[in-house]
Write a protein that holds these residues in place. Structure first.
Motif, mmCIF file in Angstrom:
data_model
loop_
_atom_site.group_PDB
_atom_site.id
_atom_site.type_symbol
_atom_site.label_atom_id
_atom_site.label_comp_id
_atom_site.label_asym_id
_atom_site.label_seq_id
_atom_site.Cartn_x
_atom_site.Cartn_y
_atom_site.Cartn_z
ATOM 1 N N ARG A 29 66.281 0.677 99.875
ATOM 2 C CA ARG A 29 66.497 1.368 98.611
ATOM 3 C C ARG A 29 66.176 0.438 97.435
ATOM 4 N N THR B 178 71.063 4.582 92.932
ATOM 5 C CA THR B 178 69.839 4.518 93.720
ATOM 6 C C THR B 178 68.747 5.277 92.980
ATOM 7 N N ALA C 108 65.343 4.949 94.207
ATOM 8 C CA ALA C 108 64.284 5.223 95.191
ATOM 9 C C ALA C 108 64.800 4.871 96.577
ATOM 10 N N SER D 84 55.666 10.376 99.079
ATOM 11 C CA SER D 84 54.796 10.231 97.913
ATOM 12 C C SER D 84 54.563 11.587 97.256
ATOM 13 N N SER E 143 61.924 10.586 94.275
ATOM 14 C CA SER E 143 61.949 9.199 94.738
ATOM 15 C C SER E 143 63.150 8.913 95.634
ATOM 16 N N THR E 144 64.271 9.600 95.404
ATOM 17 C CA THR E 144 65.454 9.334 96.227
ATOM 18 C C THR E 144 65.371 10.002 97.595
ATOM 19 N N ALA F 250 62.434 9.699 99.367
ATOM 20 C CA ALA F 250 61.352 8.989 100.049
ATOM 21 C C ALA F 250 61.914 7.948 101.011
ATOM 22 N N ASP G 93 56.633 -2.265 98.804
ATOM 23 C CA ASP G 93 57.182 -1.622 100.013
ATOM 24 C C ASP G 93 56.626 -2.421 101.191
ATOM 25 N N ARG H 23 54.451 0.637 95.614
ATOM 26 C CA ARG H 23 54.748 1.999 95.180
ATOM 27 C C ARG H 23 55.386 1.955 93.790
ATOM 28 N N VAL I 76 57.871 4.217 90.806
ATOM 29 C CA VAL I 76 58.835 5.278 90.536
ATOM 30 C C VAL I 76 58.795 5.563 89.045
ATOM 31 N N VAL J 186 58.208 9.353 93.225
ATOM 32 C CA VAL J 186 57.651 8.147 93.826
ATOM 33 C C VAL J 186 56.219 8.417 94.250
#
Length: 750
Positions: free
Chosen positions: A315, A326, A328, A338, A342-343, A345, A364, A371, A373, A378
């Protein structure tokens, strides 16, 4: 730097030049042509091309970020121009992605080892670089982890600025190049270009100031301790991330202590910003109660929000106001999401973080990708393989000044030719503004960008597809439009102003790029003349002043500028403020004259300005009867300097005689009467006392009568010597219609 660096547009962009078009998912304001299923699918893809046209118009072969292959990327950082730098760790190189999304190698040949100091950075050998940072001058700092060194890339050349290459700890207070480091994994740079190092296996944060190195946090023991005390006495455990904010406060990813620590610059004390020390995840909420799992990279934005790569929780967490959120990652270890929330992914061991504006970039790591956000969405920015041969690329931007400019969208899909319209939009999210529409011709569509306001624009081209080509949308092209120049001129109502009269100023603002708006301020030297800025109306603004101070003045007009036009100042206009006033004086203030004659007085008039502004006329008052006045000349002309006039006072003889009569009459008549009466008294007594004196009495009476008549008749022609002297004050007035001044002279008549 390599050729790509040389052609980079030199524009200080504040936003990310390569934000992915999938941020546009869910937009509801695109035209109907973009709302079919094919178009919506295209919005979720990236446009790719093997060539890209720069702002200069030259084509350069380069790989776009979405097409590159990364191997365990870790550190990420931005420079002041918005270019992103990636520590491509297992490829032993540092990559730069410019504002057009094109990638170049700025350090590392790809060979694993140590070498190359003093030579081109792209030919040097690195060994598993983990961290990267860039200072305000564009110098790049690399945590060359397995070489136990910090390397610097400046002007395209590489050198070692800290570390001997041997793992260990030594050197505080001395030259950083003589110090021993142990597995440095992260670097950061503050606003004064001091370099901070996460000296991981030494369990310290060290700082390079100038060329000297010192410890600023950590006592070297692998433990947790010290909150509330001096940071240099605290225990850290394998710090893996370091960041610094604008106030020089330090943030540390205290990895094995499962915490994010903070060192307050003003006090030098350390505290825990987030984390209980328990490795885990217990949902978002209080930062003090939050569980983290091997927090590594940290970053801080301008508002003071701290971001941490919560690696083993897969995360990205944000810390602000004592709360952890959080932003992502759903906690699952994998690669997905993608173009979506984002949360929701999946991430895999994120290590590095960089913030640009409101967009968060993350490495990542195990997914071999970088990546981003933005807006809760994301997307993959770099390292993701292309899923199609089709691409739509924006480029060819020219003249990035307000009121000018063009750019092109290039479509590619193998040997296929596309038909139809391409739409150019400005802005991300659900409500981008339509800039223009252009028909494809030979797979190219040209757009006029002259209407774009000054500032940064996120431009996206969207093609709805045709019978042979699916819909596609380009990646974001960040275009910085500069304010256009302006010019201001100042004119005044007169070249010379008379004190006390009004003056009119007029300023006109022009630009070849359009019609400026805004306000004007008028100045006399450094003194502001208008209390309220004058608004432009039809390109001009005026100011009328009741008066200006006496003497030479320097007048200017300053244009405030507006969104699209820069401020400008006029050339100074020199003005001379003069006074019409003058002085008057008599050089011969007193004269004596006999009846029938005249006398002259010299009257001098002196202008306070070098010359008379208005003509001056003269007059005399207080003249006695029979006295006349004349001036030679009778007036002073405008433009003359100090001048004199002669006042002539003429006294008539008759006037003097009349005055004698009036003067003597006041005492001669009573005297004569008394003398006449005296003989009568004697006469009567003489008759009573003696008749013998009659003859004598007659004689005496005759003499008295004669004497009385003599008195009544004056003293004859020469009798003036018995007359009193007369003095008169004559007032001379000089007037020019504005000012009147007086002086007095004395006339004495004998």
């Amino acid at each position: 730097m390599n050729a790509m660096k040389a052609v980079k547009m030199e524009r200080g962009l504040s936003n990310v030049g390569m934000a992915v078009i999938a941020l546009l998912l869910g937009m509801g304001t695109y035209p109907a042509q973009a709302q079919n299923a094919a178009q919506r699918a295209a919005l979720a893809r990236l446009g790719h091309a093997q060539t890209h046209t720069q702002a200069t118009g030259a084509a350069t072969d380069a790989t776009e970020a979405a097409n590159i292959s990364l191997s365990m990327p870790r550190g990420v950082a931005f420079d002041a121009s918005g270019d992103l730098f990636i520590a491509d760790t297992d490829n032993n190189r540092i990559l730069e992605v410019d504002v057009n999304g094109l990638v170049s190698t700025v350090a590392g040949s790809g060979a694993q080892g140590f070498g190359g100091d003093g030579a081109a950075a792209s030919s040097a050998m690195l060994d598993s670089p983990n961290g990267v940072a860039v200072d305000s001058n564009g110098n790049i700092y690399v945590a060359d982890t397995h070489n136990n060194r910090i390397r610097e890339v400046s002007g395209g050349y590489i050198s070692t600025i800290a570390g001997t290459g041997d793992a260990g700890f030594s050197g505080d207070g001395a030259a950083a190049t003589t110090a021993a480091l142990s597995y440095p994994t992260a670097v950061a740079v503050d606003g004064s270009n001091n370099v901070y190092i996460a000296d991981t296996n030494n369990h310290r944060i060290r700082e390079i100031t100038g060329t000297t190195i010192n410890t600023v946090a950590g006592n070297g023991r692998q433990t947790y301790s010290g909150d509330g005390g001096a940071a240099t006495a605290a225990g850290l455990d394998s710090p893996n991330g370091v960041a610094v904010d604008a106030a020089f406060n330090l943030y540390i990813g205290d990895m094995h202590n499962q915490r994010v620590r903070m060192v307050t610059y003003t006090t030098g004390t350390i505290s825990t910003l987030a984390g209980t020390g328990i490795k885990g995840f217990n949902s978002d909420g209080s930062a003090a109660a939050a569980e983290l799992a091997r927090p590594r990279g940290v970053a801080v934005d301008k508002s003071g929000t701290v971001y941490v790569a919560d690696s083993d929780n897969n995360r990205i967490r944000a810390i602000s106001g004592g709360q952890v959120t959080t932003i992502a990652g759903n906690g699952g270890e994998g690669y997905s999401g993608s173009g979506g929330a984002s949360t929701s992914a999946e991430l895999d061991s994120p290590r590095g973080i960089a913030v640009q504006g409101s967009t968060v970039f993350l490495s990542d790591t195990e997914n071999q990708a970088v990546r981003l956000v933005s807006g809760g969405v994301v997307n993959t920015f770099a390292g993701a393989p292309s899923n199609t041969a089709e691409s739509l690329v924006l480029g060819g931007a020219t003249a990035p000044l307000y009121g000018t400019g063009t750019m092109t969208a290039i479509f590619s899909n193998g040997s296929k030719t596309a038909t139809g319209q391409v739409y150019l939009y400005d802005g991300l999210g659900s409500s981008p503004a339509l800039v223009g529409t252009s028909a494809l011709a030979a797979n190219s569509a040209a757009f006029n960008t002259a209407q774009l306001s000054a500032g940064t624009h996120d431009l996206v081209a969207s093609y709805p597809g045709d019978a042979n080509n699916p819909a596609i949308t380009s990646s974001v092209y960040v275009l910085a439009v500069a304010q256009a120049p302006s010019s201001i001129s100042l004119t005044t109502s007169n070249a010379t102003f008379i004190l006390g009269t009004s003056i009119s100023l007029k300023a006109a603002v022009t630009s070849a790029n359009g019609s400026p708006t805004g306000t004007i301020n008028f100045y006399d030297g450094a003194t502001l003349l208008n209390s309220t800025p004058a608004a432009l109306n039809g390109g001009s603004a005026s100011l009328t002043l009741a008066a200006l101070p006496l003497g030479g003045q320097s007048l200017t007009a300053v244009y405030s500028g507006d969104t699209d036009f820069v401020t400008s100042a006029s050339t100074a206009v020199a003005e001379n403020v003069i006074t019409p006033d003058f002085n008057i004086a008599s050089s011969t203030p007193a004269q004596t004259v006999l009846p029938g004659l005249s006398v002259n007085y010299t009257i001098t008039l002196t202008p306070l300005n070098p010359s008379f502004v208005y003509p001056v006329t003269l007059s005399a008052s207080g003249l006695p009867s029979g006295v006349t006045a004349s001036f030679t000349p009778s007036s002073i002309a405008a433009g003359a300097g100090t001048s004199s006039t002669v006042l002539t006072l003429s006294v008539s003889a008759q006037a003097q005689l009349e005055e004698r009569v009036r003067s003597f009459g006041r005492f001669a008549a009573p005297t004569a009467l008394a003398l006449l009466m005296l003989p009568l008294a004697f006469w009567r007594r003489a008759r009573k006392t003696s008749r013998r004196l009659s003859h004598v009495g007659k004689v005496w009476l005759a003499l008295l009568v004669f004497a009385g008549l003599s008195v009544l008749g004056g003293c004859g022609a020469s009798g003036s010597s018995a007359h009193p002297v007369q003095r008169y004050t004559v007032t001379i007035a000089a007037a020019n219609g504005i000012n009147t001044h007086f002086t007095n002279v004395t006339l004495t008549v004998q």
